[in-house]
Design an enzyme around this catalytic site. Structure first.
Site, PDB file in Angstrom:
ATOM      1  N   SER A   2       4.378  -5.563  -6.503  1.00 52.24           N
ATOM      2  CA  SER A   2       4.127  -6.828  -7.194  1.00 52.24           C
ATOM      3  C   SER A   2       3.981  -6.618  -8.696  1.00 52.24           C
ATOM      4  CB  SER A   2       2.881  -7.513  -6.629  1.00 52.24           C
ATOM      5  OG  SER A   2       1.753  -6.669  -6.751  1.00 52.24           O
ATOM      6  N   HIS A  54      -0.968  -6.198 -11.656  1.00 51.93           N
ATOM      7  CA  HIS A  54      -0.260  -7.396 -12.101  1.00 51.93           C
ATOM      8  C   HIS A  54      -0.351  -7.524 -13.617  1.00 51.93           C
ATOM      9  CE1 HIS A  54      -0.937  -9.427  -7.939  1.00 51.93           C
ATOM     10  NE2 HIS A  54       0.117  -8.639  -7.935  1.00 51.93           N
TER      11      HIS A  54
END
Length: 80
Positions: A2, A54
């Site tokens: 991610s 992230h």
């Protein structure tokens, strides 16, 4: 993975914004959803998320996209 996705989105977002001739573009809706999800992951509503990954992926992607667009802006300045 991610973090890599956030990095790619950040790169394409900044590159398309500062170098429109690159052919890269992210719709504003996609950017909005990315940022909403990014903020939501910092709340207790979405537990057990690698927020640092992230954040670092997005920051590095945005920086890389901006820095790679400088070549485009330099070529425009030379023509003027």
């Amino acid at each position: 993975m991610s973090g890599v996705v956030y990095g790619l989105l950040g790169y394409i977002w900044m590159r398309g914004k500062f170098d429109p001739g690159s052919g890269l573009y992210v719709q504003s809706y996609t950017v909005a959803m990315m940022m909403i999800w990014f903020v939501a992951c910092f709340t207790p509503l979405v537990p057990h998320v690698a927020n640092a990954t992230h954040a670092v992926g997005l920051a590095l992607g945005m920086a890389w996209g901006y820095l790679s667009s400088l070549r485009y802006r330099d070529s425009i300045n030379r023509r003027q």
